[in-house]
Design a protein around this motif. Sequence first.
Motif, PDB file in Angstrom:
ATOM      1  N   LEU A  86     -22.296  -2.016 -56.882  1.00 29.88           N
ATOM      2  CA  LEU A  86     -21.103  -2.025 -56.038  1.00 29.88           C
ATOM      3  C   LEU A  86     -20.384  -3.362 -56.092  1.00 29.88           C
ATOM      4  O   LEU A  86     -19.166  -3.418 -56.269  1.00 29.88           O
ATOM      5  N   LEU A 121     -18.407  -5.908 -48.047  1.00 30.81           N
ATOM      6  CA  LEU A 121     -18.569  -4.533 -48.528  1.00 30.81           C
ATOM      7  C   LEU A 121     -19.394  -3.794 -47.490  1.00 30.81           C
ATOM      8  O   LEU A 121     -20.616  -3.927 -47.446  1.00 30.81           O
ATOM      9  N   THR A 123     -20.049  -0.561 -46.686  1.00 37.72           N
ATOM     10  CA  THR A 123     -20.811   0.669 -46.866  1.00 37.72           C
ATOM     11  C   THR A 123     -21.079   0.829 -48.350  1.00 37.72           C
ATOM     12  O   THR A 123     -20.765  -0.062 -49.150  1.00 37.72           O
ATOM     13  N   SER A 124     -21.680   1.928 -48.740  1.00 40.57           N
ATOM     14  CA  SER A 124     -21.927   2.218 -50.152  1.00 40.57           C
ATOM     15  C   SER A 124     -20.944   3.291 -50.614  1.00 40.57           C
ATOM     16  O   SER A 124     -20.206   3.858 -49.811  1.00 40.57           O
ATOM     17  N   LEU A 125     -20.926   3.567 -51.898  1.00 36.20           N
ATOM     18  CA  LEU A 125     -20.120   4.655 -52.437  1.00 36.20           C
ATOM     19  C   LEU A 125     -21.054   5.758 -52.931  1.00 36.20           C
ATOM     20  O   LEU A 125     -22.008   5.472 -53.663  1.00 36.20           O
ATOM     21  N   LYS A 134     -12.963   6.803 -47.745  1.00 36.87           N
ATOM     22  CA  LYS A 134     -14.217   6.146 -48.133  1.00 36.87           C
ATOM     23  C   LYS A 134     -13.969   4.690 -48.522  1.00 36.87           C
ATOM     24  O   LYS A 134     -14.782   3.801 -48.214  1.00 36.87           O
ATOM     25  N   LEU A 138     -15.400   1.209 -46.984  1.00 39.79           N
ATOM     26  CA  LEU A 138     -15.987   0.149 -47.802  1.00 39.79           C
ATOM     27  C   LEU A 138     -15.329  -1.194 -47.533  1.00 39.79           C
ATOM     28  O   LEU A 138     -16.016  -2.221 -47.415  1.00 39.79           O
TER      29      LEU A 138
END
Length: 259
Positions: A86, A121, A123-125, A134, A138
């Motif tokens: 990420l 950053l 959150t995650s994807l 989304k 992020l």
Amino acid sequence: MQKHLNRLLLATYFLLVIACSTQPNQQTGVNDSIFSVDSSLDQQALKDTAFTNIINKYKVGLDTQMNELVSVTDEAMMSGKPESLLSNYVADAMLSIGNKYCLDNKLDHGVDISIINNGGLRTSLPKGNITTGKLFELLPFENKLVIVGMKGSDLKNVLKYLVARHGEGVGGIKIGIKGDEAVDVKIGGKKLDLNKVYHIISIDYLVNGGDGMSSFDKRENFRHMHMKLREAIINHAKFLYKSGVGIKAELDGRIYYEK
């Protein structure tokens, strides 16, 4: 007027979501659920009737905007140290965005290095479809992109910061960590030149001393790009996706521990 109101509502809602759902430096879970403005926060954070009526009026439009497809990923991407999929993706995207900006504005230089803090950053994807919502999750903060010119001799202080943090998101540079020192540093594949001026794309938050970063104080020049990191990343991802290129990254040892 309506455009500004939409932006205000989006910013207000997402700040509430991030503040209530994500703790500092805590990795959130991967999910690919449809993003919706509807949530339990409606009852808690939007008690004011007038404000609730405004939210309801624009709710459909906001849902549509947030659920718009931006790009796709082949695998889930999370942040981590010393490097991660990420952070590598965001840093490489920033490098491309910075070089395009320099070319479009006919500057006599490009950008050599990109730096983004993992703390930004949020959150995650997930694997699969990536929506506007989304990417708001992020990158929820209103960080703006800047370009800083620094001599290699002063850049060493930035390297010390990156080592002390056990790595952050970087692009265009390769750093070995040995003890508390940066070793075998290469920029664009070449050894660090202490007399050369390197141009770094980062965010105003870091350049102004956020996250304990005071290493940008000694600099040769500074340029504000007048664009938010989040908007730039969304536009970059959309542009590539139209050409058939999704969101992807690899672990390439750009920051590693020297044995």
